[in-house]
Design a protein around this motif. Structure first.
Motif, PDB file in Angstrom:
ATOM      1  N   UNK A   1       0.868  -1.178   0.000  1.00  0.00           N
ATOM      2  CA  UNK A   1       0.000   0.000   0.000  1.00  0.00           C
ATOM      3  C   UNK A   1       0.904   1.226   0.000  1.00  0.00           C
ATOM      4  N   UNK A   2       0.880   1.965  -1.088  1.00  0.00           N
ATOM      5  CA  UNK A   2       1.681   3.185  -1.216  1.00  0.00           C
ATOM      6  C   UNK A   2       0.832   4.345  -0.693  1.00  0.00           C
ATOM      7  N   UNK A   3       1.152   4.885   0.468  1.00  0.00           N
ATOM      8  CA  UNK A   3       0.259   5.862   1.115  1.00  0.00           C
ATOM      9  C   UNK A   3       0.297   7.240   0.467  1.00  0.00           C
ATOM     10  N   UNK A   4      -0.879   7.866   0.441  1.00  0.00           N
ATOM     11  CA  UNK A   4      -0.968   9.271   0.089  1.00  0.00           C
ATOM     12  C   UNK A   4      -1.447  10.072   1.277  1.00  0.00           C
ATOM     13  N   UNK A   5      -1.862   9.319   2.336  1.00  0.00           N
ATOM     14  CA  UNK A   5      -2.450   9.977   3.507  1.00  0.00           C
ATOM     15  C   UNK A   5      -2.339   9.060   4.722  1.00  0.00           C
ATOM     16  N   UNK A   6      -2.026   9.653   5.865  1.00  0.00           N
ATOM     17  CA  UNK A   6      -2.071   8.987   7.169  1.00  0.00           C
ATOM     18  C   UNK A   6      -2.935   9.831   8.098  1.00  0.00           C
ATOM     19  N   UNK A   7      -3.601   9.175   9.030  1.00  0.00           N
ATOM     20  CA  UNK A   7      -4.243   9.911  10.119  1.00  0.00           C
ATOM     21  C   UNK A   7      -3.940   9.205  11.435  1.00  0.00           C
ATOM     22  N   UNK A   8      -3.443   9.984  12.397  1.00  0.00           N
ATOM     23  CA  UNK A   8      -3.155   9.471  13.731  1.00  0.00           C
ATOM     24  C   UNK A   8      -4.196  10.032  14.697  1.00  0.00           C
ATOM     25  N   UNK A   9      -4.890   9.142  15.384  1.00  0.00           N
ATOM     26  CA  UNK A   9      -6.009   9.506  16.258  1.00  0.00           C
ATOM     27  C   UNK A   9      -5.690   9.074  17.680  1.00  0.00           C
ATOM     28  N   UNK A  10      -5.775  10.019  18.598  1.00  0.00           N
ATOM     29  CA  UNK A  10      -5.589   9.732  20.023  1.00  0.00           C
ATOM     30  C   UNK A  10      -6.845  10.157  20.766  1.00  0.00           C
ATOM     31  N   UNK A  11      -7.500   9.207  21.410  1.00  0.00           N
ATOM     32  CA  UNK A  11      -8.732   9.514  22.130  1.00  0.00           C
ATOM     33  C   UNK A  11      -8.507  10.505  23.252  1.00  0.00           C
ATOM     34  N   UNK A  12      -9.472  11.403  23.461  1.00  0.00           N
ATOM     35  CA  UNK A  12      -9.362  12.415  24.504  1.00  0.00           C
ATOM     36  C   UNK A  12     -10.613  12.495  25.358  1.00  0.00           C
ATOM     37  N   UNK A  13     -10.486  13.062  26.536  1.00  0.00           N
ATOM     38  CA  UNK A  13     -11.630  13.211  27.447  1.00  0.00           C
ATOM     39  C   UNK A  13     -12.698  14.101  26.812  1.00  0.00           C
ATOM     40  N   UNK A  14     -13.953  13.826  27.173  1.00  0.00           N
ATOM     41  CA  UNK A  14     -15.099  14.583  26.673  1.00  0.00           C
ATOM     42  C   UNK A  14     -15.197  14.548  25.147  1.00  0.00           C
ATOM     43  N   UNK A  15     -14.639  13.489  24.565  1.00  0.00           N
ATOM     44  CA  UNK A  15     -14.661  13.299  23.109  1.00  0.00           C
ATOM     45  C   UNK A  15     -13.877  14.386  22.358  1.00  0.00           C
ATOM     46  N   UNK A  16     -12.968  15.067  23.053  1.00  0.00           N
ATOM     47  CA  UNK A  16     -12.106  16.051  22.410  1.00  0.00           C
ATOM     48  C   UNK A  16     -10.821  15.344  21.972  1.00  0.00           C
ATOM     49  N   UNK A  17     -10.953  14.496  20.967  1.00  0.00           N
ATOM     50  CA  UNK A  17      -9.851  13.676  20.502  1.00  0.00           C
ATOM     51  C   UNK A  17      -8.809  14.516  19.759  1.00  0.00           C
ATOM     52  N   UNK A  18      -7.594  14.004  19.717  1.00  0.00           N
ATOM     53  CA  UNK A  18      -6.534  14.616  18.916  1.00  0.00           C
ATOM     54  C   UNK A  18      -6.407  13.833  17.612  1.00  0.00           C
ATOM     55  N   UNK A  19      -6.536  14.540  16.488  1.00  0.00           N
ATOM     56  CA  UNK A  19      -6.421  13.927  15.160  1.00  0.00           C
ATOM     57  C   UNK A  19      -5.442  14.732  14.316  1.00  0.00           C
ATOM     58  N   UNK A  20      -4.460  14.042  13.776  1.00  0.00           N
ATOM     59  CA  UNK A  20      -3.501  14.704  12.890  1.00  0.00           C
ATOM     60  C   UNK A  20      -3.422  13.936  11.570  1.00  0.00           C
ATOM     61  N   UNK A  21      -3.524  14.696  10.504  1.00  0.00           N
ATOM     62  CA  UNK A  21      -3.506  14.134   9.156  1.00  0.00           C
ATOM     63  C   UNK A  21      -2.187  14.495   8.471  1.00  0.00           C
ATOM     64  N   UNK A  22      -1.548  13.494   7.886  1.00  0.00           N
ATOM     65  CA  UNK A  22      -0.371  13.697   7.040  1.00  0.00           C
ATOM     66  C   UNK A  22      -0.814  13.541   5.593  1.00  0.00           C
ATOM     67  N   UNK A  23      -0.596  14.548   4.778  1.00  0.00           N
ATOM     68  CA  UNK A  23      -0.906  14.488   3.357  1.00  0.00           C
ATOM     69  C   UNK A  23       0.384  14.599   2.560  1.00  0.00           C
TER      70      UNK A  23
END
Length: 211
Positions: A176-198
């Motif tokens: 799988x040759x990536x064009x995109x990654x997303x890293x998701x870290x769950x947070x309290x009160x559903x205020x998650x941390x999401x970072x996208x690599x393009x």
């Protein structure tokens, strides 16, 4: 308890921009290493989504068997449903659900076939039983019974009783040759941390996404 009431708080940690590696491959390797050392069950298991000719998606779990700066690798029967769908549409996505660590990694990209040399190198490292299973199973085809599958396995075991087991010509691997990654870290009160690599012209752009 109803499904509506089933919930928990995500309290494992936070993900901050300053802590991210500039390369998504380095970030992924870091998280994979942490997942392995956290004794997660099957940390290399990833859900692979493909789309057929009618635009209908399907998903299944496969195992990550290698990664470098070119992409993420897995192996399968070339006559399987996933292989047929990837032949018609190379666009796929992967997800690593490391929920015990309140983490997910999503990868989007296109598949390419691995070389015969890469396939042979991996096949020879598989346990003998797994090698025999590759010969015994016509993956995704209909079976009359469990006994029929086991009989085919025994037949292959007898056929290759002496010497090494060759790689089936209907078995191979994909990158799988990536064009995109997303890293998701769950947070309290559903205020998650999401970072996208393009993928960008000179590397990777990193964006924070709303949870």
């Amino acid at each position: 308890m109803s499904l509506e009431d089933s919930r928990r708080e995500y309290q494992y940690g936070r993900l901050r921009r300053e802590s991210l590696k500039e390369s998504p491959f380095e970030q992924f390797n870091l998280w994979m290493e942490q997942a392995i050392h956290s004794d997660l069950s099957d940390p290399t298991a990833m859900c692979l989504a493909t789309v057929n000719a009618e635009g209908k998606p399907w998903q299944r779990t496969v195992l990550l068997k290698g990664m470098d700066e070119r992409g993420l690798m897995f192996y399968t029967n070339l006559g399987s449903r996933k292989a047929r769908e990837m032949s018609g549409n190379p666009n796929v996505s992967l997800i690593f659900p490391w929920m015990r660590m309140d983490r997910q990694v999503i990868v989007g990209g296109q598949v390419e076939r691995l070389t015969k040399t890469e396939v042979l190198s991996y096949f020879l490292k598989r346990p003998r039983g797994s090698q025999l299973a590759a010969w015994a199973s016509q993956q995704s085809s209909r079976l009359s019974s469990r006994q029929a599958l086991e009989a085919q396995f025994i037949q292959m075991k007898e056929k290759f009783a002496a010497g090494e087991i060759p790689v089936p010509d209907f078995w191979g691997g994909y990158r799988v040759v990536p064009g995109e990654f997303e890293f998701w870290q769950g947070g309290e009160n559903r205020l998650h941390d999401r970072f996208q690599y393009l993928r960008a012209e000179n590397g990777w752009a990193i964006l924070r996404l709303a949870p």
